[in-house]
Write an enzyme that holds these catalytic residues in place. Structure first.
Site, mmCIF file in Angstrom:
data_model
loop_
_atom_site.group_PDB
_atom_site.id
_atom_site.type_symbol
_atom_site.label_atom_id
_atom_site.label_comp_id
_atom_site.label_asym_id
_atom_site.label_seq_id
_atom_site.Cartn_x
_atom_site.Cartn_y
_atom_site.Cartn_z
ATOM 1 N N TYR A 208 0.805 -1.232 0.000
ATOM 2 C CA TYR A 208 0.000 0.000 0.000
ATOM 3 C C TYR A 208 0.837 1.282 0.000
ATOM 4 C CZ TYR A 208 -0.221 -0.624 5.233
ATOM 5 O OH TYR A 208 0.026 -0.822 6.556
ATOM 6 N N GLU A 209 0.112 2.378 -0.221
ATOM 7 C CA GLU A 209 0.714 3.723 -0.400
ATOM 8 C C GLU A 209 1.789 3.705 -1.488
ATOM 9 O OE1 GLU A 209 0.930 6.348 2.833
ATOM 10 O OE2 GLU A 209 -0.477 5.184 4.046
#
Ligand code: CAA
Length: 380
Positions: free
Chosen positions: A363-364
């Site tokens: 993620y991110e």
């Protein structure tokens, strides 16, 4: 160069460490199994001011630094990486979107101050089913009607989505313009037409809830447009630069937590007539892992220092995110192996940490996207 932490930083580190040990650790196995977010504890930790560490006092923050925030996320994540990401998304992706935006001071105060001490919680609505790594491929649309905007679309993989009071929603005013038409709004949970969709059943970070968010003719006053058309993509990218430092701190904390469990275990556990820490092959493995953790720490602290000192930090943030999360995955996997059969059992925690570590590489911005960011600057 000064590697000493200040007295204030040592104190906030201690506060986070004690909260993690005394409040988050008890019951963590059951919460992980049942995917229950400890909302009461989220509010309780918020009272320390932790969620507003990097924000000025005039916006409800404590007027500290990004480095302070990194130290706090790191300590929490040593015990509970799931709490670490809910904290990080609240502060750096939601709070960062507000703080970095061109919203009026009143709007900034209205929507930032309540999250800094945990009275309210925030979420970040960028990702869509067809716009993951390609964040520019948005389909959520905002159409102006008088002094309001009408938003239609769906977001997915929203950390804190099920309980967030406020969500920053990225949308397009003119899909033909692509990122040049991207804007952003802060949307309140109870707004008509705004709803929480499917809540995901995840491999790791199971106590940090992630959901879809649906917007059906959601009317938002114009003043809640925090990035004007054309500013939204840059706001998302700038905010993610800060968010990635938070994920790096989370990865570092998970790695350190698993490392410490393995170290203690190796001094207690005897096989072949001596503690397994006396097996040089295993001790050398720990020496290598400790060296990797220390390298990762330097990278995330430096990225935070660059942000705090007004220097460009897109690349340092991407490097720190990639390094710390890869180290988290390696250390937690090795910790499971070092603990042998016990490592596979829930009561030793390292299997949970290994499951939690995996998502930090995703993620991110996946770690492949971090390479895209780094190499993009290298060959500009
Ligand atoms: N800061 C400010 N502006 C930036 C920027 C940055 N870091 N990066 C790019 N921009 C600007 C560029 O300068 C460019 O501006 P101009 O048009 O004026 O030249 C514009 O943005 C477009 O840039 P690119 O052409 O580089 O954009 P791109 O479409 O090629 O995408 C990307 C770049 C790096 C791949 C980007 O899409 C990206 O980061 N993707 C990953 C998305 C992501 O991280 N999603 C995470 C979702 S949140 C999440 O995971 C939350 C959770 O639950 C934990």
């Amino acid at each position: 160069m000064n590697f000493e932490l200040t007295q204030e930083q040592l104190l906030l580190q201690k506060t986070a460490r004690e909260f993690a040990q005394n409040k988050l650790l008890p019951g963590i196995i059951e919460r992980d199994e049942t995917s229950v977010f400890p909302m009461d504890l989220f509010k309780e930790f918020g009272k320390t001011g932790a969620y507003g560490l990097p924000y000025p006092e005039e916006y409800g923050g404590t007027g500290g630094s990004y480095m302070d925030y990194v130290l706090s996320v790191e300590e929490i994540s040593k015990v509970d990486g799931a709490f670490g990401i809910s904290y990080s998304v609240n502060t750096s992706l939601y709070g960062g979107s507000i703080m970095n935006s061109s919203a009026s001071d009143d709007i900034k105060k209205k929507f930032l101050a309540p999250i800094t001490y945990g009275e309210k919680a925030g979420s970040f609505g960028l990702t869509e089913h067809s716009a993951g790594s390609d964040a520019a491929g948005q389909t959520t649309v905002a159409v102006k009607k008088g002094d309001k905007y009408i938003i239609n679309g769906s977001k997915c993989f929203n950390t804190n989505g099920p309980f967030a009071d406020f969500t920053v929603i990225y949308a397009l005013t003119d899909p033909a313009l692509g990122t040049k038409g991207m804007c952003a709004f802060v949307v309140e949970k109870d707004t008509a037409g705004f709803s929480v969709g499917r809540i995901e059943n995840k491999m790791g970070i199971r106590t940090s809830p992630v959901s879809e968010l649906h917007l059906e003719n959601v009317e938002v006053p114009e003043e809640q447009m925090i990035a004007r058309p054309g500013e939204g993509f840059k706001l998302a990218m700038k905010t993610l630069d800060g968010g990635r430092i938070g994920v790096a701190a989370q990865g570092l904390g998970i790695a350190e937590g698993a490392f410490e469990i393995a170290r203690s275990y190796m001094m207690e556990r005897a096989q072949f007539g001596k503690p397994i820490a006396k097996q040089q092959y295993l001790a050398f493995k720990m020496a290598e892992l400790q060296t990797k953790i220390e390298s990762a720490r330097m990278m995330v602290y430096r990225a935070a220092w660059m942000k705090d000192n007004g220097k460009p930090y897109t690349v340092p943030a991407a490097m720190a995110k990639m390094t710390c999360t890869n180290v988290a995955m390696e250390v937690t996997t090795e910790a499971v192996q070092l603990l042998g059969g016990n490592g596979y059992m829930k009561e030793y925690h390292v299997e949970r940490m290994m499951r939690d570590a995996k998502i930090t590489q995703i993620y991110e911005g996946t770690n492949e996207i971090q390479k895209l960011v780094i190499s993009g600057q290298l060959f500009r």
